[in-house]
Design a protein around this motif. Structure first.
Motif, PDB file in Angstrom:
ATOM      1  N   PHE A  75      59.275 -33.535   7.860  1.00 21.63           N
ATOM      2  CA  PHE A  75      58.908 -34.591   6.918  1.00 21.63           C
ATOM      3  C   PHE A  75      60.018 -35.629   6.785  1.00 21.63           C
ATOM      4  O   PHE A  75      59.751 -36.778   6.428  1.00 21.63           O
ATOM      5  N   ALA A  76      61.247 -35.223   7.045  1.00 16.87           N
ATOM      6  CA  ALA A  76      62.378 -36.135   6.905  1.00 16.87           C
ATOM      7  C   ALA A  76      62.970 -36.532   8.254  1.00 16.87           C
ATOM      8  O   ALA A  76      63.991 -37.201   8.310  1.00 16.87           O
ATOM      9  N   SER A  77      62.316 -36.129   9.344  1.00 15.58           N
ATOM     10  CA  SER A  77      62.900 -36.323  10.677  1.00 15.58           C
ATOM     11  C   SER A  77      62.791 -37.745  11.194  1.00 15.58           C
ATOM     12  O   SER A  77      63.498 -38.125  12.126  1.00 15.58           O
ATOM     13  N   GLY A  78      61.907 -38.542  10.611  1.00 16.35           N
ATOM     14  CA  GLY A  78      61.659 -39.879  11.147  1.00 16.35           C
ATOM     15  C   GLY A  78      60.639 -39.884  12.259  1.00 16.35           C
ATOM     16  O   GLY A  78      60.250 -40.954  12.758  1.00 16.35           O
ATOM     17  N   GLU A  79      60.188 -38.719  12.663  1.00 14.72           N
ATOM     18  CA  GLU A  79      59.168 -38.609  13.707  1.00 14.72           C
ATOM     19  C   GLU A  79      57.833 -39.131  13.184  1.00 14.72           C
ATOM     20  O   GLU A  79      57.491 -38.965  12.008  1.00 14.72           O
ATOM     21  N   GLU A  80      57.060 -39.759  14.069  1.00 13.32           N
ATOM     22  CA  GLU A  80      55.731 -40.224  13.700  1.00 13.32           C
ATOM     23  C   GLU A  80      54.714 -39.114  13.993  1.00 13.32           C
ATOM     24  O   GLU A  80      54.598 -38.665  15.129  1.00 13.32           O
ATOM     25  N   TRP A  81      54.032 -38.666  12.968  1.00 16.94           N
ATOM     26  CA  TRP A  81      52.978 -37.671  13.136  1.00 16.94           C
ATOM     27  C   TRP A  81      51.944 -37.895  12.040  1.00 16.94           C
ATOM     28  O   TRP A  81      52.138 -38.724  11.145  1.00 16.94           O
ATOM     29  N   ASP A  82      50.849 -37.109  12.078  1.00 17.22           N
ATOM     30  CA  ASP A  82      49.716 -37.469  11.225  1.00 17.22           C
ATOM     31  C   ASP A  82      49.093 -36.317  10.448  1.00 17.22           C
ATOM     32  O   ASP A  82      48.757 -36.464   9.275  1.00 17.22           O
ATOM     33  N   ILE A  83      48.881 -35.169  11.086  1.00 16.45           N
ATOM     34  CA  ILE A  83      48.119 -34.075  10.487  1.00 16.45           C
ATOM     35  C   ILE A  83      48.934 -32.791  10.578  1.00 16.45           C
ATOM     36  O   ILE A  83      49.644 -32.574  11.570  1.00 16.45           O
ATOM     37  N   ILE A  84      48.819 -31.921   9.562  1.00 14.87           N
ATOM     38  CA  ILE A  84      49.555 -30.663   9.589  1.00 14.87           C
ATOM     39  C   ILE A  84      48.771 -29.574   8.864  1.00 14.87           C
ATOM     40  O   ILE A  84      48.059 -29.844   7.888  1.00 14.87           O
ATOM     41  N   TYR A  85      48.894 -28.361   9.373  1.00 14.59           N
ATOM     42  CA  TYR A  85      48.339 -27.202   8.678  1.00 14.59           C
ATOM     43  C   TYR A  85      49.161 -26.947   7.421  1.00 14.59           C
ATOM     44  O   TYR A  85      50.381 -27.080   7.431  1.00 14.59           O
ATOM     45  N   THR A  86      48.497 -26.567   6.349  1.00  6.47           N
ATOM     46  CA  THR A  86      49.199 -26.218   5.122  1.00  6.47           C
ATOM     47  C   THR A  86      48.383 -25.190   4.363  1.00  6.47           C
ATOM     48  O   THR A  86      47.234 -24.901   4.707  1.00  6.47           O
ATOM     49  N   ALA A  87      48.972 -24.593   3.325  1.00  4.79           N
ATOM     50  CA  ALA A  87      48.296 -23.573   2.536  1.00  4.79           C
ATOM     51  C   ALA A  87      49.103 -23.330   1.271  1.00  4.79           C
ATOM     52  O   ALA A  87      50.240 -23.804   1.138  1.00  4.79           O
ATOM     53  N   ASP A  88      48.502 -22.575   0.337  1.00  2.00           N
ATOM     54  CA  ASP A  88      49.246 -22.265  -0.874  1.00  2.00           C
ATOM     55  C   ASP A  88      50.487 -21.440  -0.567  1.00  2.00           C
ATOM     56  O   ASP A  88      51.453 -21.442  -1.329  1.00  2.00           O
ATOM     57  N   TRP A  89      50.499 -20.737   0.568  1.00  5.57           N
ATOM     58  CA  TRP A  89      51.676 -19.960   0.979  1.00  5.57           C
ATOM     59  C   TRP A  89      52.527 -20.723   1.986  1.00  5.57           C
ATOM     60  O   TRP A  89      53.587 -20.244   2.392  1.00  5.57           O
ATOM     61  N   CYS A  90      52.078 -21.893   2.372  1.00  4.64           N
ATOM     62  CA  CYS A  90      52.756 -22.654   3.436  1.00  4.64           C
ATOM     63  C   CYS A  90      53.034 -24.084   2.985  1.00  4.64           C
ATOM     64  O   CYS A  90      52.476 -25.042   3.509  1.00  4.64           O
ATOM     65  N   PHE A  91      53.882 -24.198   1.951  1.00  2.60           N
ATOM     66  CA  PHE A  91      54.503 -25.461   1.554  1.00  2.60           C
ATOM     67  C   PHE A  91      53.556 -26.500   0.946  1.00  2.60           C
ATOM     68  O   PHE A  91      53.961 -27.645   0.772  1.00  2.60           O
TER      69      PHE A  91
END
Length: 535
Positions: free
Chosen positions: A118-134
């Motif tokens: 999230f802080a890398s400066g890399e351009e990306w768009d979609i990510i898996y997430t969950a209540d246990w995963c950030f």
């Protein structure tokens, strides 16, 4: 007579000139004034239609620019992932003029890598997430793009129509939604997978409890020196054994988890108010760590378990271990692959829940989010709409290529084909787009799974704090420090790597308190009590 004729000609000429003047001044034809219809097939001679046109439909989202979306998933990249996504991208290209480039964070690295991108400066768009995963951590830090109802109607109409209303409500953080939760009602339950040939060889009849698992693993240690009984390894499953022991003990003690997993907090479930403490402040924690130490000392898993990057299911499939521990969804694909490759093993599956009821998950147990700095958030939402709801795209993502990795069996089942080893059923972090409307179960899979599932459905229940969302704004630094201790001292204890359980637990408590654990627990307790009062 000549004079009369001239008069008539003059009148006709005047009338013609008058009509010409009216036409030149732009007067519209009335139906009675229109020229006769032209002959058929004389389109080039048609007069322009001057009638008011019907109101046009509102223009849809602008997809004129082709875009490539970068999507992050968790786990190891399937061998046939690129081939599967080539087909997914063909459909997405045709429908929304977009394609997806998939990147994976392995189970051994995701805990450390996930926050960094999230802080890398890399351009990306979609990510898996969950209540246990950030999910909560990134939502409160503006890491995710807010999704509104209007966004759904405009860019994800299929999702707007099909999403469970309670899933939308559960996804709210501070009244706003930053995730598309799975559209799937899920029970999390755990199973042991054992070698039936070895069980028969050493007169083991069942592996359905910690005691029975201990007896089986002891037989392997004593008689199969070339095997590791249970080869726990990657971050994904390093705590699986601890989790089974802790859940059984905490269930008997009436405890329930509360707050982010890395703060190791619990409270009594049957009390009217929360009293939040760390695991290390419960007597049963030392009991569990002591038993884990005993299992480790007896050689039930490798001395290199802390640094082992292979998870226990992979080791079991490779024949290096005699027992595997996994959730039931993972077991479906592992069982299909192992029985196809090694029918002589006579693989058997046993319920590992024991006294702990399975968890009836919230919809936030799996989901997909959009990066707040994505250049194409609307197109990303459109892509997720297809990944979730389009039957062809959803089936590709969840099961692979029909005819290569699987084949249909009726409307709601499938049969895994040999190539499913390279793209296993429901195993490539497609969980965030699971959809009850499209879901297929494996036919001819685990023989006793229907019986186990019926048992789990009867006993499954939601956690008391399942939909509780902790606002960590005032304790972010403390939680980060506690997370470092969780990834070192705590994980060593949960694998039994200690010579003095009581002493090392005391050291863990001192480190946690120095990191600010008491401040975090006080904030958790206040918010948990407010949650209980409101619910």
């Amino acid at each position: 007579m000549k004079r009369k004729t001239n008069r008539i000609l003059s009148l006709l000429l005047a009338l013609i000139m008058c009509v010409g003047v009216l036409t030149a001044c732009g007067g519209g034809d009335t139906p009675a004034q229109k020229d006769p219809a032209p002959p058929a097939n004389t389109d080039t001679d048609k007069a322009p239609d001057t009638q008011p046109s019907e109101p046009s439909e509102p223009a849809g989202p602008d997809i004129s620019k082709a875009v490539t979306l970068t999507m992050y998933l968790i786990g190891d990249r399937p061998v046939d992932n690129d081939e599967v996504f080539e087909k997914i991208n063909e459909r997405l290209k045709a429908e929304i003029n977009a394609t997806i480039d998939v990147k994976f964070m392995s189970w051994s690295e995701y805990e450390s890598k996930y926050p960094l991108i999230f802080a890398s400066g890399e351009e990306w768009d979609i990510i898996y997430t969950a209540d246990w995963c950030f999910y909560n951590a990134q939502a409160t830090k503006q890491g995710f793009w807010e999704i509104t109802r209007e966004d759904l109607e405009t860019y994800a109409p299929m999702t707007a129509e099909t999403m469970y209303p309670e899933a939308w409500e559960q996804a709210k953080v501070g009244g706003k939604v930053y995730m598309l939760p799975m559209n799937y009602k899920e029970i999390t339950s755990y199973v042991y997978m054992a070698r039936g040939d070895l069980m028969d060889k050493y007169n083991i009849t069942s592996v359905s409890s910690l005691d029975e698992a201990e007896a089986y693993m002891d037989a392997i240690v004593q008689n199969e020196p070339g095997m590791i009984p249970l080869d726990v390894g990657s971050d994904y499953d390093k705590q699986f054994v601890f989790d089974r022991m802790w859940k059984q003990a905490s269930c008997q003690a009436g405890l329930t988890e509360v707050g982010p997993w890395q703060v190791m907090a619990c409270t009594k479930e049957d009390e009217s108010a929360a009293n939040v403490t760390g695991h290390y402040d419960q007597d049963i924690f030392e009991d569990v760590v002591t038993r884990l130490k005993d299992w480790k000392d007896r050689g039930f898993w490798s001395k290199n378990a802390v640094v082992n990057t292979q998870n226990n299911t992979e080791s079991f499939q490779a024949g290096r271990s005699a027992l595997a521990l996994m959730n039931a969804n993972t077991a479906k694909s592992v069982y299909a692959a192992v029985t196809a490759d090694h029918p002589e093993w006579d693989v058997r599956v046993f319920d590992a829940q024991e006294d702990a009821p399975p968890v009836l998950n919230s919809y936030l147990a799996n989901g997909m989010s959009i990066f707040s700095k994505s250049q194409y958030p609307e197109r990303a939402l459109m892509a997720l709409d297809y990944l979730r709801n389009d039957k062809e795209v959803n089936s590709l993502f969840c099961y692979g290529i029909e005819g290569k990795h699987w084949e249909a069996s009726g409307d709601n089942a499938l049969v895994s084909l040999p190539d499913s080893a390279n793209y296993a059923y429901d195993s490539n972090c497609n969980w965030g787009v699971r959809n009850d409307d499209n879901w297929r179960v494996i036919e001819g899979g685990i023989p006793n799974l229907p019986e186990l599932t019926a048992k789990w459905q009867e006993s499954a229940r939601s956690s008391l704090f399942q939909t509780f969302v902790f606002d960590d704004a005032e304790v972010k630094n403390e939680i980060a420090a506690m997370g470092e201790i969780f990834n070192t001292d705590y994980k060593l204890l949960t694998l039994g790597f200690t010579d003095d359980p009581a002493g090392d637990i005391a050291k863990l408590r001192d480190k946690m308190e120095a990191a600010g654990a008491n401040k975090v627990y006080a904030a958790l307790q206040d918010q948990a009590n407010a949650f209980l009062a409101a619910n």
